[in-house]
Design an enzyme around this catalytic site. Structure first.
Site, PDB file in Angstrom:
ATOM      1  N   LYS A 185       0.831  -1.213   0.000  1.00  0.00           N
ATOM      2  CA  LYS A 185       0.000   0.000   0.000  1.00  0.00           C
ATOM      3  C   LYS A 185       0.870   1.269   0.000  1.00  0.00           C
ATOM      4  CE  LYS A 185      -3.727  -2.385  -0.310  1.00  0.00           C
ATOM      5  NZ  LYS A 185      -4.591  -3.070   0.649  1.00  0.00           N
TER       6      LYS A 185
HETATM    7  C1  LIG Z   1      -5.614  -4.191   0.996  1.00  0.00           C
HETATM    8  C2  LIG Z   1      -7.060  -3.949   1.133  1.00  0.00           C
HETATM    9  C3  LIG Z   1      -7.754  -4.180   2.328  1.00  0.00           C
HETATM   10  C4  LIG Z   1      -7.164  -4.933   3.484  1.00  0.00           C
HETATM   11  O1  LIG Z   1      -6.044  -4.373   4.020  1.00  0.00           O
HETATM   12  P1  LIG Z   1      -5.216  -5.195   5.098  1.00  0.00           P
HETATM   13  O2  LIG Z   1      -4.415  -4.134   5.784  1.00  0.00           O
HETATM   14  O3  LIG Z   1      -4.376  -6.168   4.337  1.00  0.00           O
HETATM   15  O4  LIG Z   1      -6.178  -5.871   5.999  1.00  0.00           O
HETATM   16  C5  LIG Z   1      -9.066  -3.768   2.435  1.00  0.00           C
HETATM   17  N1  LIG Z   1      -9.700  -3.210   1.397  1.00  0.00           N
HETATM   18  C6  LIG Z   1      -9.099  -3.009   0.218  1.00  0.00           C
HETATM   19  C7  LIG Z   1      -9.864  -2.362  -0.883  1.00  0.00           C
HETATM   20  C8  LIG Z   1      -7.766  -3.399   0.034  1.00  0.00           C
HETATM   21  O5  LIG Z   1      -7.182  -3.243  -1.153  1.00  0.00           O
END
Ligand SMILES: *Cc1c(COP(=O)(O)O)cnc(C)c1O
Length: 398
Positions: A185
Site C-alpha cells: 500500500k
Molecule cells: C488491501 C485492502 C484491504 C485490506 O487491508 P489489510 O491491511 O491487508 O487488511 C481492504 N480493502 C481493500 C480495498 C484493500 O485493497
C-alpha cells in the site's frame, strides 16, 4: 526491446529513515504497542485532520472494529460494492450481518450512490464505501443517503492515503475511515491499519476492542498505581499494532507526500503516453479530488484488439513487466455465489469492467526508465494485436 529483468508489480519503499526508526524501537526494549504507536496515531490523526486515530494490525481489523463500534450484528444488513478485495465484505460476515452488494460506476469502479439509495432497507446499519485505486468514492452523495436513513458510513480507504475529496483529507470525512499499511500500500508497515473517527465513544470502543476488551492497554498500565490491574469490559480481539510496525509507519508518514508526488508523476506519464491509444482506456481522475494513485487501473477495449485481457497480461509478462488485476468481483467467488445465490450478471458493470482491467506497476522504486519500459511494452502489444476498422486482425493484412 524487452527488459532483461522482471519489473515487480509493487515494492515497499524502505530506506534509512525506516531502518533508524525500527532500530530505535528494537533497542528501546518496547517492541509491542507503546510509545511509537501512540506517536504514529497522533501524527496520523493530525495529518488527516481527524479527532481520533486508532492503530490496528490491518485494515481488515479496522473495518471489523468500525462495524463492531456501530453495533452491527445478526439480522442487520451492510451495503457495499462487489468491486473490492475480500476484506471489505468478509468483515460484514464477522459481525453476523448480511453483505448487500450494489453495482459500481462504470468510469470510476466506485460504488454507485443511486444504487445504494435503492438498496437501503429498515435492516441497513452501515454502508462500506471503497475508494478504489485511491480515487475517493462519491462521499457527499453517500453521506447524504446515510444521514437520511440514520445509517453510518465506513470508508474503506485502504488505497486512499494521502487523498483529498473537495479539498478535505480522506480520514476526516466519513463516520469511520479505515486505512491499510499492508506491504504493497501507499505507506507500508508490513501489516498494519488505522481507524480515524471524530466520534469519542466509537473511538474508545474501537480502542478497547482492539486489545481483548481490556479497558486500558499495557503501556498505559505501566504508569498507573496498580500496574497489574485490568478489567475486561467486552469480548475483544487481538488487533493491536506493534511498535516495530509503528516505527516504520512514522518514517513512512514523513515521506508520504514525496512518495505520493512520485506516484502521481508516473500516473501522468502513463496518461500522456496511453491517452490517445484507441485500444486502451486510461483510469478516471477527478478535478475535485487528489487521487492517491495506489493503483493504475488501465482498461483494454476488447473490440479493438485480437487478443483478450489474459493474453495481454501474458504478453506483458513475456516482456518482463509484472501486472495485476483489481478486482475479481466478490459475487463471482464461490463463497458469495453459494451463500447468497449471486449470479455473474447481478452486477453487470462490475463484471464488464473487471474483464477489461489490467493494473500496471506504479510504485516509488520504479525509475523513469522502468516507466518507459512499461509504456513501450503496452504500446508494442497494442500495435501487434490491433484490429482494423473492418474487424479484421491487423496482422492478417500483412
Ligand atoms: C488491501 C485492502 C484491504 C485490506 O487491508 P489489510 O491491511 O491487508 O487488511 C481492504 N480493502 C481493500 C480495498 C484493500 O485493497
Amino acid at each position: 526491446m524487452a527488459r532483461d529483468s522482471l519489473l515487480p508489480f509493487a515494492l515497499p519503499d524502505i530506506g534509512e529513515e525506516e531502518e533508524r526508526e525500527v532500530l530505535e524501537a528494537l533497542r528501546s526494549g518496547w517492541i509491542t504497542t507503546g510509545p511509537k504507536t501512540k506517536a504514529f496515531e497522533q501524527q496520523f490523526a493530525e495529518r488527516v485532520g481527524a479527532k481520533h486515530a486508532i492503530a490496528v494490525n490491518s485494515c481488515t481489523a479496522a473495518l471489523h472494529l468500525s462495524l463492531e463500534a456501530i453495533g452491527v450484528s445478526e439480522g442487520d444488513e451492510v451495503i457495499t460494492s462487489p468491486y473490492t478485495f475480500a476484506a471489505s465484505a468478509e468483515v460484514i460476515r464477522h459481525s453476523g450481518a448480511r453483505p448487500v452488494f450494489v453495482d459500481v460506476d462504470p468510469i470510476t469502479f466506485n460504488i454507485d450512490p443511486a444504487l445504494v439509495a435503492k438498496a437501503v432497507t429498515p435492516r441497513t446499519r452501515a454502508i462500506i464505501a471503497i475508494d478504489i485505486a485511491g480515487l475517493p468514492a462519491d462521499l457527499d452523495a453517500i453521506g447524504a443517503i446515510a444521514r437520511e436513513h440514520g445509517v453510518r458510513v465506513v470508508e474503506d480507504a485502504a488505497h486512499a492515503f494521502p487523498t483529498r475529496y473537495h479539498g478535505r483529507m480522506v480520514g476526516s470525512i466519513s463516520d469511520f475511515t479505515c486505512f491499510s499499511f499492508y506491504a504493497t500500500k501507499t505507506i507500508a508497515t508490513g501489516e498494519g491499519g488505522m481507524i480515524t473517527t471524530d466520534d469519542d465513544d466509537a473511538a474508545n470502543r474501537c480502542r478497547v476492542l482492539s486489545l481483548h476488551g481490556i479497558g486500558r492497554d499495557a503501556w498505559k498500565r505501566q504508569n498507573a498505581d496498580r500496574p497489574w490491574f485490568y478489567e475486561i469490559v467486552a469480548p475483544g480481539y487481538k488487533y493491536n499494532l506493534t511498535d516495530i510496525a509503528s516505527a516504520l509507519g512514522l518514517a513512512q508518514l514523513r515521506r508520504a507526500d514525496a512518495m505520493w508526488r512520485r506516484r502521481r508523476e508516473i500516473a501522468e506519464r502513463y496518461n500522456d503516453a496511453l491517452r490517445d491509444v484507441a485500444a486502451l482506456q486510461i483510469p478516471a481522475d477527478s478535478p475535485d479530488a487528489q487521487h492517491a494513485w495506489h493503483l493504475y487501473m488501465l482498461r483494454v477495449q476488447p473490440a479493438q484488439l485480437t487478443i483478450g485481457r489474459a493474453e495481454f497480461i501474458q504478453e506483458l509478462r513475456r516482456r518482463n513487466i509484472a501486472t495485476s488485476v483489481h478486482f475479481i468481483p466478490l459475487h463471482l467467488h464461490p463463497y458469495y455465489r453459494e451463500t447468497y445465490g449471486y449470479a455473474p450478471d447481478d452486477f453487470p458493470i462490475a463484471v464488464a469492467q473487471y474483464e477489461r482491467e489490467i493494473s500496471l506497476p506504479i510504485h516509488t522504486r520504479m525509475s523513469d526508465a522502468d516507466v518507459e519500459d512499461v509504456i513501450e511494452a503496452v504500446t508494442a502489444i497494442v500495435h501487434a494485436h490491433r484490429r482494423d476498422a473492418t474487424g479484421a486482425a491487423a496482422s492478417a493484412r500483412a
